[in-house]
Design a protein around this motif. Sequence first.
Motif, PDB file in Angstrom:
ATOM      1  N   GLN A  49       2.023  -7.589   2.821  1.00 34.78           N
ATOM      2  CA  GLN A  49       2.963  -6.727   2.582  1.00 34.78           C
ATOM      3  C   GLN A  49       3.478  -6.622   0.952  1.00 34.78           C
ATOM      4  N   LEU A  50       2.962  -7.252   0.174  1.00 34.29           N
ATOM      5  CA  LEU A  50       3.308  -7.425  -1.175  1.00 34.29           C
ATOM      6  C   LEU A  50       3.366  -6.088  -2.057  1.00 34.29           C
ATOM      7  N   ASP A  51       1.960  -5.254  -1.821  1.00 35.46           N
ATOM      8  CA  ASP A  51       1.912  -3.993  -2.530  1.00 35.46           C
ATOM      9  C   ASP A  51       3.033  -3.019  -1.873  1.00 35.46           C
ATOM     10  N   GLU A  52       3.406  -3.217  -0.450  1.00 35.24           N
ATOM     11  CA  GLU A  52       4.423  -2.247  -0.066  1.00 35.24           C
ATOM     12  C   GLU A  52       5.898  -2.658  -0.537  1.00 35.24           C
ATOM     13  N   LEU A  53       6.159  -3.980  -0.898  1.00 32.78           N
ATOM     14  CA  LEU A  53       7.485  -4.258  -1.560  1.00 32.78           C
ATOM     15  C   LEU A  53       7.347  -3.513  -2.864  1.00 32.78           C
ATOM     16  N   GLU A  54       6.469  -3.756  -3.822  1.00 37.45           N
ATOM     17  CA  GLU A  54       6.418  -3.423  -4.969  1.00 37.45           C
ATOM     18  C   GLU A  54       6.579  -1.891  -5.154  1.00 37.45           C
ATOM     19  N   LYS A  55       5.924  -1.112  -4.141  1.00 36.80           N
ATOM     20  CA  LYS A  55       5.847   0.414  -4.187  1.00 36.80           C
ATOM     21  C   LYS A  55       7.396   0.600  -3.948  1.00 36.80           C
ATOM     22  N   ALA A  56       7.998   0.346  -2.904  1.00 37.10           N
ATOM     23  CA  ALA A  56       9.361   0.616  -2.393  1.00 37.10           C
ATOM     24  C   ALA A  56      10.363   0.349  -3.521  1.00 37.10           C
ATOM     25  N   THR A  64       9.220   4.755   2.050  1.00 35.91           N
ATOM     26  CA  THR A  64       7.864   3.717   2.189  1.00 35.91           C
ATOM     27  C   THR A  64       8.054   2.986   3.272  1.00 35.91           C
ATOM     28  N   LYS A  65       6.919   2.361   3.696  1.00 37.24           N
ATOM     29  CA  LYS A  65       6.821   1.667   4.917  1.00 37.24           C
ATOM     30  C   LYS A  65       7.996   0.277   4.836  1.00 37.24           C
ATOM     31  N   CYS A  66       8.270  -0.063   5.999  1.00 35.04           N
ATOM     32  CA  CYS A  66       9.061  -1.110   5.912  1.00 35.04           C
ATOM     33  C   CYS A  66       8.445  -2.367   5.824  1.00 35.04           C
TER      34      CYS A  66
END
Length: 71
Positions: A49-56, A64-66
């Motif tokens: 989920q690291l990419d999602e955190l960076e994107k958010a 963005t995704k949770c």
Amino acid sequence: MSSILPFTPPVVKRLLGWKKTPQNGGGQEEKWCEKAVKSLVKKLKKTGQLDELEKAISAQNSNTKCVTIPR
């Protein structure tokens, strides 16, 4: 920003760049922040989920995704 801890990965540096607190908080606060982000990155790498955190964070978009942080 100079790294307080040795071998700071680029992803940690990018995430620390988004920090909202004043940057003149002192050496102890900077060190704590870097340790906390490194720990968060380590946990999120395991779940992918690291990419999602960076994107958010970078997009500052609530669509963005949770991102969940495992205990």
